[in-house]
Design a protein around this motif. Structure first.
Motif, PDB file in Angstrom:
ATOM      1  N   GLU A  94       0.830  -1.212   0.000  1.00 29.41           N
ATOM      2  CA  GLU A  94       0.000   0.000   0.000  1.00 29.41           C
ATOM      3  C   GLU A  94       0.863   1.259   0.000  1.00 29.41           C
ATOM      4  O   GLU A  94       0.361   2.361  -0.222  1.00 29.41           O
ATOM      5  CB  GLU A  94      -0.907   0.018   1.249  1.00 29.41           C
ATOM      6  N   ASP A  95       2.170   1.100   0.294  1.00 28.19           N
ATOM      7  CA  ASP A  95       3.072   2.248   0.365  1.00 28.19           C
ATOM      8  C   ASP A  95       3.577   2.615  -1.023  1.00 28.19           C
ATOM      9  O   ASP A  95       4.111   1.760  -1.745  1.00 28.19           O
ATOM     10  CB  ASP A  95       4.262   1.941   1.276  1.00 28.19           C
ATOM     11  N   ILE A  96       3.402   3.858  -1.399  1.00 21.80           N
ATOM     12  CA  ILE A  96       3.847   4.342  -2.705  1.00 21.80           C
ATOM     13  C   ILE A  96       5.177   5.069  -2.525  1.00 21.80           C
ATOM     14  O   ILE A  96       5.262   6.046  -1.790  1.00 21.80           O
ATOM     15  CB  ILE A  96       2.802   5.285  -3.321  1.00 21.80           C
ATOM     16  N   GLU A  97       6.216   4.552  -3.156  1.00 21.91           N
ATOM     17  CA  GLU A  97       7.532   5.173  -3.057  1.00 21.91           C
ATOM     18  C   GLU A  97       7.640   6.372  -3.995  1.00 21.91           C
ATOM     19  O   GLU A  97       7.067   6.371  -5.088  1.00 21.91           O
ATOM     20  CB  GLU A  97       8.626   4.161  -3.397  1.00 21.91           C
ATOM     21  N   ILE A  98       8.352   7.385  -3.545  1.00 18.97           N
ATOM     22  CA  ILE A  98       8.542   8.608  -4.342  1.00 18.97           C
ATOM     23  C   ILE A  98       9.788   8.446  -5.204  1.00 18.97           C
ATOM     24  O   ILE A  98      10.883   8.200  -4.694  1.00 18.97           O
ATOM     25  CB  ILE A  98       8.684   9.833  -3.430  1.00 18.97           C
ATOM     26  N   ASP A  99       9.618   8.589  -6.498  1.00 20.39           N
ATOM     27  CA  ASP A  99      10.730   8.483  -7.440  1.00 20.39           C
ATOM     28  C   ASP A  99      11.302   9.885  -7.674  1.00 20.39           C
ATOM     29  O   ASP A  99      10.780  10.659  -8.487  1.00 20.39           O
ATOM     30  CB  ASP A  99      10.249   7.867  -8.756  1.00 20.39           C
ATOM     31  N   LEU A 100      12.368  10.229  -6.930  1.00 25.48           N
ATOM     32  CA  LEU A 100      12.943  11.572  -7.031  1.00 25.48           C
ATOM     33  C   LEU A 100      13.541  11.844  -8.406  1.00 25.48           C
ATOM     34  O   LEU A 100      13.479  12.967  -8.910  1.00 25.48           O
ATOM     35  CB  LEU A 100      14.011  11.763  -5.957  1.00 25.48           C
ATOM     36  N   ILE A 101      14.107  10.809  -9.024  1.00 24.13           N
ATOM     37  CA  ILE A 101      14.689  10.995 -10.360  1.00 24.13           C
ATOM     38  C   ILE A 101      13.608  11.361 -11.361  1.00 24.13           C
ATOM     39  O   ILE A 101      13.778  12.253 -12.201  1.00 24.13           O
ATOM     40  CB  ILE A 101      15.439   9.717 -10.793  1.00 24.13           C
ATOM     41  N   ASP A 102      12.465  10.675 -11.264  1.00 26.21           N
ATOM     42  CA  ASP A 102      11.354  10.995 -12.160  1.00 26.21           C
ATOM     43  C   ASP A 102      10.831  12.405 -11.897  1.00 26.21           C
ATOM     44  O   ASP A 102      10.495  13.138 -12.834  1.00 26.21           O
ATOM     45  CB  ASP A 102      10.225   9.976 -11.958  1.00 26.21           C
ATOM     46  N   LEU A 103      10.782  12.806 -10.618  1.00 27.36           N
ATOM     47  CA  LEU A 103      10.333  14.160 -10.278  1.00 27.36           C
ATOM     48  C   LEU A 103      11.273  15.205 -10.869  1.00 27.36           C
ATOM     49  O   LEU A 103      10.819  16.213 -11.450  1.00 27.36           O
ATOM     50  CB  LEU A 103      10.255  14.311  -8.754  1.00 27.36           C
ATOM     51  N   LEU A 104      12.583  14.998 -10.747  1.00 29.83           N
ATOM     52  CA  LEU A 104      13.547  15.941 -11.314  1.00 29.83           C
ATOM     53  C   LEU A 104      13.453  15.980 -12.835  1.00 29.83           C
ATOM     54  O   LEU A 104      13.559  17.047 -13.449  1.00 29.83           O
ATOM     55  CB  LEU A 104      14.965  15.555 -10.885  1.00 29.83           C
ATOM     56  N   ARG A 105      13.238  14.810 -13.442  1.00 28.64           N
ATOM     57  CA  ARG A 105      13.103  14.767 -14.897  1.00 28.64           C
ATOM     58  C   ARG A 105      11.889  15.562 -15.359  1.00 28.64           C
ATOM     59  O   ARG A 105      11.940  16.307 -16.338  1.00 28.64           O
ATOM     60  CB  ARG A 105      12.975  13.307 -15.347  1.00 28.64           C
ATOM     61  N   ARG A 106      10.787  15.424 -14.640  1.00 29.57           N
ATOM     62  CA  ARG A 106       9.580  16.176 -14.993  1.00 29.57           C
ATOM     63  C   ARG A 106       9.778  17.676 -14.784  1.00 29.57           C
ATOM     64  O   ARG A 106       9.290  18.495 -15.571  1.00 29.57           O
ATOM     65  CB  ARG A 106       8.402  15.683 -14.140  1.00 29.57           C
ATOM     66  N   LEU A 107      10.490  18.055 -13.707  1.00 25.95           N
ATOM     67  CA  LEU A 107      10.754  19.473 -13.480  1.00 25.95           C
ATOM     68  C   LEU A 107      11.606  20.063 -14.605  1.00 25.95           C
ATOM     69  O   LEU A 107      11.374  21.205 -15.032  1.00 25.95           O
ATOM     70  CB  LEU A 107      11.471  19.658 -12.139  1.00 25.95           C
ATOM     71  N   CYS A 108      12.566  19.304 -15.089  1.00 24.57           N
ATOM     72  CA  CYS A 108      13.401  19.793 -16.190  1.00 24.57           C
ATOM     73  C   CYS A 108      12.585  20.023 -17.455  1.00 24.57           C
ATOM     74  O   CYS A 108      12.857  20.960 -18.215  1.00 24.57           O
ATOM     75  CB  CYS A 108      14.540  18.803 -16.470  1.00 24.57           C
TER      76      CYS A 108
END
Length: 473
Positions: free
Chosen positions: A11-25
């Motif tokens: 039930e725990d959703i892990e945060i993908d920081l690399i994907d977040l940074l890629r989307r911000l770029c």
């Protein structure tokens, strides 16, 4: 809860920081617009704020203030101290001597001989030259020659003179061919560097030679000749001590003035500030005072606005990314669900891709199709329904129809069901076929929709072959 959601690993959703940074770029245009907007707002604020100078009516208010004798003495003492601080600051700023490196002081000594003069006239002639150098006449002549932008007092500090008959110790050794009875004049000049010292030496020689005619007319006939110039660079402990003493004195004066004004009452401070402002205008600093309150845009505010705009946009985007319930990446699907995930289909547009990227895209589609084909072969599935929870766009429909065409060519009877979770007209088709390949869309499909679809398929004994996803990469 996990027993009811058997298709979930956790039930725990892990945060993908690399994907977040890629989307911000990929949001660089929006970030730039937000940063510029905040920079404009900050610049406008600084422009408006810069116009809030001292109130024009302040002097009128101070005229009504009456101080007792003790308070007035305190203000008078502070004004004297302020004048001392200001004078010392100007001296340290403008004096070349105070800016010279005391450990590498450049100086030159010019040695002049007074010839063709005897007796008492010889002494008078020598003293005339000494007086000319030491009393500021030489400094006036040098400044008049042009090329020097400094105060006379500052230039005079760089010049010194003595004679062999004076009480001072000679600054350089007199050549052996100069008789001991001959009058000799020593002139020392000091510069900020070697180039300045050479220029000052040449101008000093010209000044003395030009003054020679005046001395001849008043003190008697003679000849002034330059015997030699000796340049050197040396450490000067006296200059170092003098510089240190002046800087320490400025610190002491400043601290004393601060202590005085800190102890002032509001009335004393108002009178002091008005008096200082008036004195500054009298000293010719009115333009500087007006510039300090004139309107303008502060670069500091603009830079802070740019940084603030970038920071705020990134924070808002990150919050939306974290708190939205949508599927965020293909890696999240693999880590969260137990059903097979066959891969992602890019929506970047195959026609616009470079040849190398298009080749990689074709290989990824081929891998997805062959994994689906092998899964159908292993489970002996002859019919398959490709079901989505959203309506297909033109590009998405083209990709799905290509997949359906390829699967049909392999003997797998494949149909498409759009909006399968909400369109009741396709439910009978789903139940009849009995096997579903789920189609998700990163950033659109939510975890709740996936759970609802899986619950629906389990309740109606519809097998889930796995899932593919459309991505924006």
């Amino acid at each position: 809860m996990e027993s009811n959601y058997s298709w979930k690993r956790t039930e725990d959703i892990e945060i993908d920081l690399i994907d977040l940074l890629r989307r911000l770029c990929r949001q660089w245009k929006q970030i730039l617009v937000c940063a510029v907007a905040f920079a404009v707002l900050a610049g406008g604020y600084s422009y408006a704020r810069s116009g809030e100078g001292p109130a024009v009516t302040e002097p009128e208010k101070t005229e009504e203030i009456e101080l007792d004798e003790k308070e007035q003495r305190g203000v008078t003492a502070a004004l004297r101290q302020e004048a001392e601080v200001r004078g010392l600051e100007e001296y340290l700023e403008n004096s070349v001597l105070m800016q010279i490196d005391p450990y590498h002081k450049n100086s030159a000594v010019l040695l002049f001989a007074v010839n063709d003069a005897e007796g008492q006239s010889l002494q008078g002639i020598t003293e005339s030259y000494l007086n000319f150098v030491l009393s500021g006449g030489a400094a006036d002549a040098i400044l008049a020659s042009g090329g020097w932008e400094m105060d006379k007092a500052c230039l005079s500090e760089l010049i010194n003179a003595s004679s062999r008959t004076s009480s001072g110790t000679p600054v350089i050794t007199t050549p052996e061919n100069v008789p001991s009875s001959q009058a000799v004049l020593y002139v020392r000049v000091t510069g900020l560097d070697e180039e300045m010292t050479e220029k000052l030496s040449a101008d000093m020689q010209s000044a003395l030679e030009g003054y020679s005619a005046t001395v001849k007319s008043k003190a008697g006939a003679h000849t002034l000749s330059l015997i030699g110039i000796q340049s050197d660079q040396q450490a000067d402990s006296d200059l170092q001590a003098r510089q240190h003493s002046n800087r320490a004195l400025l610190t002491s004066y400043t601290d004393g003035l601060t202590a005085m004004t800190d102890a002032f009452t509001e009335e004393q401070l108002a009178v002091y500030q008005e008096a200082v402002g008036i004195e500054e205008k009298e000293d010719g600093d009115a333009d500087e005072a007006e510039a300090s309150v004139s309107k303008g845009i502060s670069k500091k505010y603009v830079v802070l606005g740019l940084a603030g705009g970038i920071f705020i946009y990134c924070c808002i985007y990150a919050c939306l990314y974290l708190f939205r319930d949508t599927l965020k990446s293909t890696e999240e699907i693999k880590g969260l669900y137990t059903f097979p995930f066959y891969g992602g289909v890019s929506l970047s547009g195959k026609a616009k891709m470079p040849d190398a990227q298009r080749k990689v895209y074709d290989q990824e589609i081929a891998q997805i199709l062959n994994r689906v084909r092998l899964a159908c072969k292993n489970q002996e599935i002859g019919k398959l329904c490709i079901a989505s929870d959203f309506s297909f766009g033109a590009q998405e429909r083209e990709s799905i129809e290509g997949i359906v065409k390829q699967l049909n060519s392999w003997g797998i009877d494949t149909v498409i069901a759009e909006n399968a979770s909400s369109d009741t007209t396709v439910w009978d088709t789903l139940a009849e076929i009995g096997t579903v390949l789920m189609v998700c869309k990163i950033g659109t499909t939510t975890h709740r929709i996936v759970d609802e679809e899986m619950s629906f398929y389990q309740e109606n004994d519809i097998a889930v072959l796995g899932a593919v996803a459309f991505t924006l990469q």
